[in-house]
Enzyme design. Sequence first.
Site, PDB file in Angstrom:
ATOM      1  N   HIS A  33     -11.409 -29.667 -24.558  1.00  0.00           N
ATOM      2  CA  HIS A  33     -10.156 -28.938 -24.711  1.00  0.00           C
ATOM      3  C   HIS A  33      -9.871 -28.009 -23.540  1.00  0.00           C
ATOM      4  CE1 HIS A  33     -10.099 -30.334 -28.893  1.00  0.00           C
ATOM      5  NE2 HIS A  33      -8.830 -30.043 -28.866  1.00  0.00           N
ATOM      6  N   GLY A  34     -10.888 -27.585 -22.832  1.00  0.00           N
ATOM      7  CA  GLY A  34     -10.652 -26.724 -21.675  1.00  0.00           C
ATOM      8  C   GLY A  34     -11.949 -26.410 -20.967  1.00  0.00           C
TER       9      GLY A  34
END
Lengths: 389, 57
Positions: free
Chosen positions: A317-318
């Site tokens: 996600h990041g």
Amino acid sequence: MIFNTFSYFMLFLFPAAVVFRLVPQTWKAWVIITSGAAFYVFFSITAVGGFLGAVCLGLFLWEAVFSRLYHPASRWCWIGVIQALIILVVFKYWNFFCALVVSPDSPWRWTDAFLPLGISFFTFEFIHYAVDRRAGKTEAGTFSEYLAFILFFPTMVAGPIKRFQDFLPTLRSPSTKWAADFERGTTRILCGLVKKFAIADVLTAFTMHLNSTDISAAQRWLLLLWLLAYALQIYLDFSSYSDIAIGSARLFGLSVKENFDWPYLCTNITEFWRHWHISLTKWLTDYIFIPLGGSRVSQPRVYANLLMTMFISGLWHGAGLNFIVWGLWHGSGLVIHRAWSRSHLNPSPSQAKKFASWLLTMTFVCIGWAFFVMDLPTVMLFFRRLFIQ
Amino acid sequence: MTTIIQWCEYLGGVTDTPPRGFPMHITWLLFGFWWTLLTALIAMFCGQSSKFIYIDF
């Protein structure tokens, strides 16, 4: 960005969908390829990556050519997986790992780093195809069919993450119900845009305060309000994106699977993950959790597999420590729920228990969003202000 | 709750089958009004220059 621009609808979606409907079947894949390539170049140059970003279109062409080597039980499939992972790691995680392993000022840092459009999503589709071809779970399709699969622009940038075995039948015999597809697809797109513009974007007035300066000065109830606003915003924001993607596909006469199914109504965290970003959850289950042993191993191993899967989900996600903590938070929730439900199986709980379960699940998910939206020092300050002072 | 979900999903373009009690005889009128309302809302709120936030793509 992209789906909420006039260019997306006028230059790409409507012209491509109409041409796709009108041309004979043999040309349909090439309509998707041409429009997808034009879409990629246009939005790379105007939105992300610039000219170098547009050059990354070559990754799709390379993947399509290389995929012709994939056969059941072939080693080329593993090479395909490795090269997809290398692409993802180099573009998305190089600077993160440099800062983590060497130092934030490392000379190895890539100073002009950029993310090619849709990299987090198209690499997952590359990996899926390689793994499923090796396992014999999908037919190869033709060169143009596979290229159309990876260059189908409504789902290229942020999913839903497709499967080739689902896409191929719909590409080979798309829906011919022009009127119904137009009515349902347009309704879906309009509702997606309203969710995005009229609700999610408006909530920015609350969520913009989730920074250390405002948190330090705010009263406790405001902190709670901002976090709840973020929980609502992120759901409406991403589900609206999926609405527009699925509605856009419908205009082509193609069906794409659902990505959200009322996740905030779920009464436990396992159920939540079956209803939130469904295409990602299924991808992680099939290509991470099950290869690790899934749930057919000893219980401690199952728990470790759950944690590892959600750790990877967080990292995907990041590129940040807060995303890893968010992933592990949800992994821990899944482990606790699994352990608890094994000893407390109740097939027909009372309404009060259902409500309590829902409240507990929502609280857990909302606390998790704090890790998602703020970096670690800020989130520590947030919880200190919320619970202690 | 199930009825509300079915109505939301049909009005949102998610499902093809209308919920029980949906006034099929005035579908065109209802959707004319619905599209106008949605378009008006989009026109009122668009232009806030916000990117989609879930992931950095």
